[in-house]
Design a protein around this motif. Structure first.
Motif, PDB file in Angstrom:
ATOM      1  N   GLU A   6       0.889  -1.310  -0.042  1.00  0.00           N
ATOM      2  CA  GLU A   6      -0.197  -0.162  -0.051  1.00  0.00           C
ATOM      3  C   GLU A   6       0.976   1.363   0.030  1.00  0.00           C
ATOM      4  O   GLU A   6       2.010   1.361   0.387  1.00  0.00           O
ATOM      5  N   SER A   7       0.232   2.280  -0.618  1.00  0.00           N
ATOM      6  CA  SER A   7       0.977   3.566  -0.590  1.00  0.00           C
ATOM      7  C   SER A   7      -0.110   4.732  -0.643  1.00  0.00           C
ATOM      8  O   SER A   7      -1.274   4.350  -0.865  1.00  0.00           O
ATOM      9  N   GLY A   8       0.223   5.876  -0.109  1.00  0.00           N
ATOM     10  CA  GLY A   8      -0.635   6.960   0.115  1.00  0.00           C
ATOM     11  C   GLY A   8      -0.878   7.214   1.447  1.00  0.00           C
ATOM     12  O   GLY A   8      -0.340   6.716   2.319  1.00  0.00           O
ATOM     13  N   GLY A   9      -2.025   8.091   1.727  1.00  0.00           N
ATOM     14  CA  GLY A   9      -2.316   8.087   3.104  1.00  0.00           C
ATOM     15  C   GLY A   9      -1.693   9.417   3.538  1.00  0.00           C
ATOM     16  O   GLY A   9      -0.901  10.038   3.091  1.00  0.00           O
ATOM     17  N   LEU A  20      -4.985   6.653  -2.329  1.00  0.00           N
ATOM     18  CA  LEU A  20      -4.271   5.421  -1.880  1.00  0.00           C
ATOM     19  C   LEU A  20      -4.156   4.438  -3.186  1.00  0.00           C
ATOM     20  O   LEU A  20      -4.983   4.449  -3.913  1.00  0.00           O
ATOM     21  N   SER A  21      -3.002   3.749  -3.136  1.00  0.00           N
ATOM     22  CA  SER A  21      -2.713   2.628  -4.227  1.00  0.00           C
ATOM     23  C   SER A  21      -2.253   1.266  -3.373  1.00  0.00           C
ATOM     24  O   SER A  21      -1.709   1.480  -2.078  1.00  0.00           O
ATOM     25  N   CYS A  22      -2.708   0.399  -3.903  1.00  0.00           N
ATOM     26  CA  CYS A  22      -2.545  -0.927  -3.361  1.00  0.00           C
ATOM     27  C   CYS A  22      -2.177  -1.999  -4.560  1.00  0.00           C
ATOM     28  O   CYS A  22      -2.928  -2.268  -5.494  1.00  0.00           O
ATOM     29  N   VAL A  78      -5.129  -1.488  -7.169  1.00  0.00           N
ATOM     30  CA  VAL A  78      -6.093  -0.917  -6.871  1.00  0.00           C
ATOM     31  C   VAL A  78      -6.172   0.704  -6.309  1.00  0.00           C
ATOM     32  O   VAL A  78      -5.033   0.804  -5.532  1.00  0.00           O
ATOM     33  N   TYR A  79      -6.828   1.463  -6.677  1.00  0.00           N
ATOM     34  CA  TYR A  79      -6.672   2.865  -6.163  1.00  0.00           C
ATOM     35  C   TYR A  79      -8.067   3.363  -5.434  1.00  0.00           C
ATOM     36  O   TYR A  79      -8.954   2.841  -5.782  1.00  0.00           O
ATOM     37  N   LEU A  80      -7.656   4.235  -4.536  1.00  0.00           N
ATOM     38  CA  LEU A  80      -8.911   4.875  -4.041  1.00  0.00           C
ATOM     39  C   LEU A  80      -8.738   6.262  -3.762  1.00  0.00           C
ATOM     40  O   LEU A  80      -7.797   6.858  -3.117  1.00  0.00           O
ATOM     41  N   VAL A 104      -6.564 -11.884   1.857  1.00  0.00           N
ATOM     42  CA  VAL A 104      -5.381 -11.148   2.365  1.00  0.00           C
ATOM     43  C   VAL A 104      -5.552  -9.696   2.479  1.00  0.00           C
ATOM     44  O   VAL A 104      -6.357  -8.944   2.105  1.00  0.00           O
ATOM     45  N   TRP A 105      -4.950  -9.089   3.615  1.00  0.00           N
ATOM     46  CA  TRP A 105      -4.822  -7.794   4.135  1.00  0.00           C
ATOM     47  C   TRP A 105      -3.472  -7.345   3.954  1.00  0.00           C
ATOM     48  O   TRP A 105      -2.479  -7.839   4.533  1.00  0.00           O
ATOM     49  N   GLY A 106      -3.615  -5.884   3.696  1.00  0.00           N
ATOM     50  CA  GLY A 106      -2.234  -5.294   3.873  1.00  0.00           C
ATOM     51  C   GLY A 106      -1.908  -4.657   5.088  1.00  0.00           C
ATOM     52  O   GLY A 106      -2.762  -4.932   6.140  1.00  0.00           O
ATOM     53  N   GLN A 107      -0.880  -3.953   5.174  1.00  0.00           N
ATOM     54  CA  GLN A 107      -0.578  -3.643   6.575  1.00  0.00           C
ATOM     55  C   GLN A 107      -1.175  -2.086   7.028  1.00  0.00           C
ATOM     56  O   GLN A 107      -1.395  -1.917   8.144  1.00  0.00           O
ATOM     57  N   GLY A 108      -1.868  -1.692   6.061  1.00  0.00           N
ATOM     58  CA  GLY A 108      -2.667  -0.299   6.359  1.00  0.00           C
ATOM     59  C   GLY A 108      -1.919   0.857   6.174  1.00  0.00           C
ATOM     60  O   GLY A 108      -0.543   0.820   6.380  1.00  0.00           O
ATOM     61  N   THR A 109      -2.594   1.949   5.938  1.00  0.00           N
ATOM     62  CA  THR A 109      -2.040   3.324   6.118  1.00  0.00           C
ATOM     63  C   THR A 109      -3.004   4.162   6.635  1.00  0.00           C
ATOM     64  O   THR A 109      -4.047   4.096   6.545  1.00  0.00           O
ATOM     65  N   GLN A 110      -2.390   5.033   7.229  1.00  0.00           N
ATOM     66  CA  GLN A 110      -3.132   6.006   8.001  1.00  0.00           C
ATOM     67  C   GLN A 110      -3.429   7.139   7.462  1.00  0.00           C
ATOM     68  O   GLN A 110      -2.923   7.702   6.672  1.00  0.00           O
TER      69      GLN A 110
END
Length: 115
Positions: A6-9, A20-22, A78-80, A104-110
């Protein structure tokens, strides 16, 4: 094994935008469903938006008209796009990838939205 990157946030003022991108690098097949969920402190994780490999989209009522989910047709990214952000959108956002044999889950982004 599918892994999500993941990236963004970040921090933004109310009314602002974030993206956000994943990605699922190295995955050689199209993942059935990818999406975003979020969890605020003291609350349960909740759906934000999902998109299938055929392009079907589902949004939580709280983000309809403000958030847009999209997917890279060439792969599993995927993008948000989050517009008109509100303080109540503040949460840890998690990417999810679901298919017949995995969830599956990503680590998350704040994401923090200041008023």
């Amino acid at each position: 094994q599918v892994q999500l990157v993941e990236s963004g946030g970040g921090l933004v003022q109310a009314g602002g935008s974030l993206r956000l991108s994943c990605a699922a690098p190295g995955t050689r097949f199209r993942i059935n469903v990818m999406g975003w969920y979020r969890q605020a402190p003291g609350k349960q994780r909740e759906l934000v938006a999902t998109i299938t490999k055929s392009g079907s989209i589902n949004y939580a009522d709280t983000v309809k008209g403000r958030f847009t989910i999209s997917r890279d047709n060439a792969g599993n990214t995927v993008y948000l796009q989050m517009n008109s952000l509100k303080p109540e959108d503040t949460a840890h956002y998690y990417c999810n990838a679901y298919d017949l044999t995995f969830n599956v889950w990503g680590q998350g982004t704040q994401v923090t939205v200041s008023s």
